[in-house]
Scaffold this motif. Structure first.
Motif, PDB file in Angstrom:
ATOM      1  N   ASP A  80     -51.595 -14.483  26.039  1.00  0.00           N
ATOM      2  CA  ASP A  80     -52.533 -14.946  27.069  1.00  0.00           C
ATOM      3  C   ASP A  80     -53.857 -15.413  26.473  1.00  0.00           C
ATOM      4  O   ASP A  80     -54.443 -16.397  26.932  1.00  0.00           O
ATOM      5  N   VAL A  81     -54.335 -14.709  25.449  1.00  0.00           N
ATOM      6  CA  VAL A  81     -55.578 -15.125  24.803  1.00  0.00           C
ATOM      7  C   VAL A  81     -55.401 -16.488  24.143  1.00  0.00           C
ATOM      8  O   VAL A  81     -56.293 -17.355  24.207  1.00  0.00           O
ATOM      9  N   MET A  82     -54.240 -16.720  23.515  1.00  0.00           N
ATOM     10  CA  MET A  82     -53.994 -17.985  22.833  1.00  0.00           C
ATOM     11  C   MET A  82     -54.000 -19.166  23.792  1.00  0.00           C
ATOM     12  O   MET A  82     -54.423 -20.265  23.432  1.00  0.00           O
ATOM     13  N   VAL A  83     -53.526 -18.955  25.030  1.00  0.00           N
ATOM     14  CA  VAL A  83     -53.472 -20.065  25.988  1.00  0.00           C
ATOM     15  C   VAL A  83     -54.632 -20.010  26.978  1.00  0.00           C
ATOM     16  O   VAL A  83     -54.605 -20.651  28.023  1.00  0.00           O
ATOM     17  N   ASN A  84     -55.636 -19.187  26.645  1.00  0.00           N
ATOM     18  CA  ASN A  84     -56.862 -19.117  27.438  1.00  0.00           C
ATOM     19  C   ASN A  84     -56.628 -18.602  28.864  1.00  0.00           C
ATOM     20  O   ASN A  84     -57.238 -19.073  29.823  1.00  0.00           O
ATOM     21  N   ASP A  85     -55.738 -17.625  28.993  1.00  0.00           N
ATOM     22  CA  ASP A  85     -55.516 -16.936  30.268  1.00  0.00           C
ATOM     23  C   ASP A  85     -56.115 -15.536  30.197  1.00  0.00           C
ATOM     24  O   ASP A  85     -56.215 -14.961  29.104  1.00  0.00           O
ATOM     25  N   VAL A  86     -56.466 -14.987  31.349  1.00  0.00           N
ATOM     26  CA  VAL A  86     -56.870 -13.580  31.395  1.00  0.00           C
ATOM     27  C   VAL A  86     -55.620 -12.733  31.184  1.00  0.00           C
ATOM     28  O   VAL A  86     -54.640 -12.910  31.911  1.00  0.00           O
ATOM     29  N   PRO A  87     -55.584 -11.843  30.197  1.00  0.00           N
ATOM     30  CA  PRO A  87     -54.388 -11.032  29.949  1.00  0.00           C
ATOM     31  C   PRO A  87     -53.926 -10.275  31.185  1.00  0.00           C
ATOM     32  O   PRO A  87     -54.736  -9.793  31.974  1.00  0.00           O
ATOM     33  N   PHE A  88     -52.608 -10.184  31.346  1.00  0.00           N
ATOM     34  CA  PHE A  88     -52.010  -9.480  32.480  1.00  0.00           C
ATOM     35  C   PHE A  88     -52.566  -8.072  32.629  1.00  0.00           C
ATOM     36  O   PHE A  88     -52.776  -7.587  33.731  1.00  0.00           O
ATOM     37  N   ILE A  89     -52.800  -7.415  31.492  1.00  0.00           N
ATOM     38  CA  ILE A  89     -53.239  -6.019  31.522  1.00  0.00           C
ATOM     39  C   ILE A  89     -54.588  -5.881  32.216  1.00  0.00           C
ATOM     40  O   ILE A  89     -54.929  -4.815  32.742  1.00  0.00           O
ATOM     41  N   LEU A  90     -55.372  -6.968  32.269  1.00  0.00           N
ATOM     42  CA  LEU A  90     -56.692  -6.932  32.888  1.00  0.00           C
ATOM     43  C   LEU A  90     -56.677  -7.368  34.349  1.00  0.00           C
ATOM     44  O   LEU A  90     -57.668  -7.187  35.055  1.00  0.00           O
ATOM     45  N   ARG A  91     -55.569  -7.942  34.818  1.00  0.00           N
ATOM     46  CA  ARG A  91     -55.540  -8.402  36.204  1.00  0.00           C
ATOM     47  C   ARG A  91     -54.379  -7.837  37.012  1.00  0.00           C
ATOM     48  O   ARG A  91     -54.288  -8.070  38.208  1.00  0.00           O
ATOM     49  N   GLU A  92     -53.493  -7.095  36.366  1.00  0.00           N
ATOM     50  CA  GLU A  92     -52.392  -6.443  37.070  1.00  0.00           C
ATOM     51  C   GLU A  92     -52.531  -4.942  36.865  1.00  0.00           C
ATOM     52  O   GLU A  92     -52.181  -4.412  35.816  1.00  0.00           O
ATOM     53  N   ASP A  93     -53.049  -4.243  37.889  1.00  0.00           N
ATOM     54  CA  ASP A  93     -53.338  -2.814  37.739  1.00  0.00           C
ATOM     55  C   ASP A  93     -52.113  -1.997  37.346  1.00  0.00           C
ATOM     56  O   ASP A  93     -52.220  -1.012  36.627  1.00  0.00           O
ATOM     57  N   PHE A  94     -50.953  -2.374  37.862  1.00  0.00           N
ATOM     58  CA  PHE A  94     -49.772  -1.562  37.622  1.00  0.00           C
ATOM     59  C   PHE A  94     -48.947  -2.072  36.452  1.00  0.00           C
ATOM     60  O   PHE A  94     -47.752  -1.816  36.368  1.00  0.00           O
ATOM     61  N   TYR A  95     -49.570  -2.805  35.551  1.00  0.00           N
ATOM     62  CA  TYR A  95     -48.877  -3.329  34.377  1.00  0.00           C
ATOM     63  C   TYR A  95     -48.888  -2.297  33.258  1.00  0.00           C
ATOM     64  O   TYR A  95     -47.849  -1.767  32.859  1.00  0.00           O
ATOM     65  N   GLY A  96     -50.073  -1.967  32.774  1.00  0.00           N
ATOM     66  CA  GLY A  96     -50.181  -0.954  31.736  1.00  0.00           C
ATOM     67  C   GLY A  96     -49.784   0.424  32.224  1.00  0.00           C
ATOM     68  O   GLY A  96     -49.281   1.255  31.452  1.00  0.00           O
ATOM     69  N   THR A  97     -49.974   0.680  33.518  1.00  0.00           N
ATOM     70  CA  THR A  97     -49.612   1.978  34.090  1.00  0.00           C
ATOM     71  C   THR A  97     -48.131   2.259  33.927  1.00  0.00           C
ATOM     72  O   THR A  97     -47.719   3.384  33.638  1.00  0.00           O
ATOM     73  N   VAL A  98     -47.302   1.227  34.111  1.00  0.00           N
ATOM     74  CA  VAL A  98     -45.858   1.391  33.950  1.00  0.00           C
ATOM     75  C   VAL A  98     -45.523   1.817  32.524  1.00  0.00           C
ATOM     76  O   VAL A  98     -44.694   2.708  32.298  1.00  0.00           O
TER      77      VAL A  98
END
Length: 206
Positions: free
Chosen positions: A140-158
């Motif tokens: 995500d950083v390479m393609v200039n997107d906000v990483p999923f882990i920062l915008r999907e609360d239940f991503y890292g939680t899983v």
């Protein structure tokens, strides 16, 4: 370091799923062929490289060609079936499914490596977390997107929940193929339901 067959299968499923997710991101960002390959490679092996460095191992991708074969076969199949020409809505859904499979598989793979390295619960959870989200963050950083882990609360939680569950199975003598495949299925369902229903962690209100 020899791992059981079920671990290898789960690991390669995660590698293929993350490679496909990287491919779909590269296509969406209209990258050229090399750009798509680089994004898919880093998504597929990035988390594993970080994990291996943390436990003082030579990254597997540097000594074992199996993950690279898995990634390039996945890319070849994706191109041959012209996945990049499908409807945008379908590609979005496919990305979520592929990314979720990779997340769950690499959470378990990272936690498994942590337990094999005799780490405590925190170490096992940290390795599971880093393995699961590391490649996606780099992508995500390479393609200039906000990483999923920062915008999907239940991503890292899983990733954390699966790591804790696998560690608990080991402590109670339940670790093995049945436990890991069961956690794989439950984790995937949890991630997809959480995304569909937009589950979010409580916010700290000031």
């Amino acid at each position: 370091m020899a791992f059981p067959l079920y671990f290898e299968v789960i690991n390669q499923i995660g590698t293929a799923a993350f490679a496909m997710a990287g491919y779909l991101v590269g296509v969406r960002k209209r990258l050229d062929l090399l750009g798509v390959v680089i994004v898919a490679l880093l998504t597929g092996i990035g988390g594993g490289i970080i994990r291996d460095v943390l436990v003082n191992r030579t990254p597997r991708a540097f000594v074992d060609v199996l993950p690279l074969y898995t990634i390039f076969v996945t890319l070849a199949v994706s191109w041959l079936i012209k996945l990049h020409q499908r409807h945008t809505g379908m590609l979005r859904k496919l990305f979520i499914v592929a990314d979720s499979i990779g997340l769950v598989a690499f959470s378990l793979a990272g936690a498994h490596v942590g337990m094999d390295s005799n780490l405590n619960l925190f170490g096992v959870c940290f390795l599971g977390f880093v393995t699961a989200v590391g490649g996606g963050v780099v992508r995500d950083v390479m393609v200039n997107d906000v990483p999923f882990i920062l915008r999907e609360d239940f991503y890292g939680t899983v990733a954390i929940l699966l790591s804790v569950a696998l560690y608990a199975c080991q402590q109670y003598g339940l670790a093995g193929a049945v436990a890991e495949w069961t956690l794989f299925g439950l984790g995937l369902v949890l991630r997809l339901v959480a995304h569909k229903r937009d589950f979010r962690l409580p916010k700290v209100e000031g």
